[in-house]
Write a protein that holds these residues in place. Structure first.
Motif, mmCIF file in Angstrom:
data_model
loop_
_atom_site.group_PDB
_atom_site.id
_atom_site.type_symbol
_atom_site.label_atom_id
_atom_site.label_comp_id
_atom_site.label_asym_id
_atom_site.label_seq_id
_atom_site.Cartn_x
_atom_site.Cartn_y
_atom_site.Cartn_z
ATOM 1 N N ALA A 1 132.417 5.611 -67.197
ATOM 2 C CA ALA A 1 132.269 7.061 -67.347
ATOM 3 C C ALA A 1 133.580 7.720 -67.737
ATOM 4 C CB ALA A 1 131.735 7.665 -66.045
ATOM 5 N N LEU A 2 134.690 7.258 -67.151
ATOM 6 C CA LEU A 2 136.000 7.809 -67.520
ATOM 7 C C LEU A 2 136.332 7.483 -68.971
ATOM 8 C CD1 LEU A 2 138.638 9.205 -66.708
ATOM 9 C CD2 LEU A 2 139.475 6.981 -65.915
ATOM 10 N N THR A 3 136.032 6.272 -69.399
ATOM 11 C CA THR A 3 136.285 5.899 -70.793
ATOM 12 C C THR A 3 135.468 6.755 -71.741
ATOM 13 O OG1 THR A 3 136.736 3.623 -70.102
ATOM 14 C CG2 THR A 3 136.220 3.998 -72.428
ATOM 15 N N ILE B 1 137.129 9.247 -74.559
ATOM 16 C CA ILE B 1 136.831 9.043 -75.984
ATOM 17 C C ILE B 1 136.201 10.283 -76.594
ATOM 18 C CG2 ILE B 1 135.430 7.715 -77.601
ATOM 19 C CD1 ILE B 1 135.778 5.301 -75.824
ATOM 20 N N MET B 2 135.198 10.839 -75.900
ATOM 21 C CA MET B 2 134.539 12.025 -76.444
ATOM 22 C C MET B 2 135.472 13.231 -76.437
ATOM 23 S SD MET B 2 131.719 13.149 -77.803
ATOM 24 C CE MET B 2 130.395 12.026 -77.342
ATOM 25 N N GLY B 3 136.277 13.363 -75.387
ATOM 26 C CA GLY B 3 137.188 14.505 -75.317
ATOM 27 C C GLY B 3 138.300 14.478 -76.339
ATOM 28 N N SER B 4 138.619 13.295 -76.854
ATOM 29 C CA SER B 4 139.671 13.175 -77.866
ATOM 30 C C SER B 4 139.125 13.076 -79.287
ATOM 31 C CB SER B 4 140.530 11.939 -77.570
ATOM 32 O OG SER B 4 139.750 10.759 -77.628
ATOM 33 N N ALA B 5 137.821 13.279 -79.450
ATOM 34 C CA ALA B 5 137.211 13.191 -80.782
ATOM 35 C C ALA B 5 137.546 14.437 -81.588
ATOM 36 C CB ALA B 5 135.699 13.022 -80.660
ATOM 37 N N GLN B 6 138.373 14.270 -82.564
ATOM 38 C CA GLN B 6 138.778 15.376 -83.444
ATOM 39 C C GLN B 6 139.348 14.783 -84.731
ATOM 40 O OE1 GLN B 6 141.470 18.180 -81.674
ATOM 41 N NE2 GLN B 6 141.605 19.455 -83.508
ATOM 42 N N GLN B 7 139.018 15.418 -85.849
ATOM 43 C CA GLN B 7 139.508 14.947 -87.146
ATOM 44 C C GLN B 7 139.652 16.125 -88.094
ATOM 45 O OE1 GLN B 7 137.059 12.009 -89.088
ATOM 46 N NE2 GLN B 7 138.485 11.744 -90.822
ATOM 47 N N VAL C 1 130.532 12.993 -63.062
ATOM 48 C CA VAL C 1 130.072 11.667 -62.624
ATOM 49 C C VAL C 1 131.257 10.782 -62.259
ATOM 50 C CG1 VAL C 1 128.906 9.559 -63.379
ATOM 51 C CG2 VAL C 1 127.905 11.784 -63.895
ATOM 52 N N THR C 2 132.310 10.833 -63.070
ATOM 53 C CA THR C 2 133.503 10.037 -62.774
ATOM 54 C C THR C 2 134.128 10.448 -61.451
ATOM 55 O OG1 THR C 2 133.937 9.773 -65.140
ATOM 56 C CG2 THR C 2 135.752 9.326 -63.636
ATOM 57 N N GLY C 3 134.273 11.761 -61.253
ATOM 58 C CA GLY C 3 134.850 12.241 -60.003
ATOM 59 C C GLY C 3 134.026 11.836 -58.786
ATOM 60 N N TYR C 4 132.704 11.937 -58.909
ATOM 61 C CA TYR C 4 131.852 11.545 -57.782
ATOM 62 C C TYR C 4 131.983 10.049 -57.481
ATOM 63 C CZ TYR C 4 127.763 9.471 -55.698
ATOM 64 O OH TYR C 4 126.939 8.676 -54.941
ATOM 65 N N LEU C 5 131.957 9.224 -58.522
ATOM 66 C CA LEU C 5 132.034 7.780 -58.306
ATOM 67 C C LEU C 5 133.352 7.378 -57.646
ATOM 68 C CD1 LEU C 5 130.437 6.467 -61.626
ATOM 69 C CD2 LEU C 5 129.434 6.422 -59.334
ATOM 70 N N GLY D 1 131.995 6.990 -77.482
ATOM 71 C CA GLY D 1 131.750 7.694 -76.226
ATOM 72 C C GLY D 1 130.319 7.543 -75.755
ATOM 73 N N VAL D 2 129.374 7.603 -76.690
ATOM 74 C CA VAL D 2 127.964 7.436 -76.321
ATOM 75 C C VAL D 2 127.706 6.021 -75.811
ATOM 76 C CG1 VAL D 2 125.625 7.386 -77.244
ATOM 77 C CG2 VAL D 2 127.151 9.254 -77.850
ATOM 78 N N VAL D 3 128.288 5.022 -76.463
ATOM 79 C CA VAL D 3 128.108 3.635 -76.016
ATOM 80 C C VAL D 3 128.664 3.442 -74.609
ATOM 81 C CG1 VAL D 3 128.784 1.250 -76.448
ATOM 82 C CG2 VAL D 3 128.056 2.697 -78.346
ATOM 83 N N ALA D 4 129.848 3.997 -74.350
ATOM 84 C CA ALA D 4 130.437 3.879 -73.014
ATOM 85 C C ALA D 4 129.583 4.590 -71.965
ATOM 86 C CB ALA D 4 131.858 4.444 -73.016
#
Length: 216
Positions: free
Chosen positions: A69-71, A75-81, A112-116, A190-193
């Motif tokens: 979940a963290l990965t 990945i999604m949060g750094s998606a920019q081009q 979800v990451t924080g809860y886990l 990000g979706v795969v992770a």
């Protein structure tokens, strides 16, 4: 002549006494181990050991799901081009926060990451005291909520990724991955992770259900 009845009576009394003594000794020798063996029976010890093994697998799945979940969030949060052009006045930028589904993805997977991560101590408690059902029940409730968040975020973002790669000719939606290839690769990763995190959460729920079943 008078000795025979007395002798018969004494022999019968002796036999009855032996029967009573035998029954008393059998009761004492039979019941005492039964009462003492309920708590330390091999079946009970095997049940506790099985619960502990399930709790250990729960901890492994929990840490792995938190990492996935963290990965996905990173990945999604750094998606920019930004597309290169000859002039700085005209540029095309694609970022995850341009899409509401991607923004929801980052928020949901962050929760979800924080809860886990916060639930790891409770999972350790389940390993130390596998016979206690309270922490296990709380984990299965919050794991279900986390699974709902992660699955909804992954599903909505997967739909956007599909449209970004393939478009929709009926709605005249063009593909954007031909221009923003790096952006599409990141959101796809990000979706795969996130899907891996969803699968691990399903395994968490299964292990929690098995632990509660063993407990009952």
């Amino acid at each position: 002549m008078f000795l025979y009845p007395n002798m018969e009576r004494s022999h019968s009394d002796l036999d009855l006494g032996n029967v009573e003594v035998a029954e008393t000794s059998r009761d004492r020798n039979g019941k005492a181990p039964l009462l003492g063996g309920v708590e330390n029976s091999p079946a009970a010890e095997a049940g506790v050991g099985c619960k502990r093994r399930v709790a250990i697998s729960d901890l492994i799945f929990r840490i792995s799901a938190a990492a996935a979940a963290l990965t996905a969030t990173i990945i999604m949060g750094s998606a920019q081009q930004t597309l290169p052009f000859f002039t700085q006045l005209l540029q095309f930028v694609a970022s995850y926060d341009d899409l509401p589904t991607s923004s929801y993805f980052v928020i949901a997977l962050s929760l979800v990451t924080g809860y886990l991560v916060l639930s790891v101590p409770f999972s350790v408690v389940c390993i130390a005291r596998p016979q206690v059902a309270g922490p296990r029940f709380l984990l299965i409730v919050f794991d279900t909520v986390s699974l709902a968040f992660a699955a909804s975020a992954a599903a909505s973002s997967a739909a956007i990724v599909y449209l970004a790669h393939n478009g929709n000719s009926a709605a005249n939606w063009l593909t954007i991955c031909r221009q923003f290839s790096d952006f599409c690769q990141k959101i796809s990763g990000g979706v795969v992770a996130s899907l891996i995190a969803v699968a691990l959460l399903v395994l968490l729920l299964a292990s929690s259900a098995i632990a509660l079943k063993i407990h009952s």
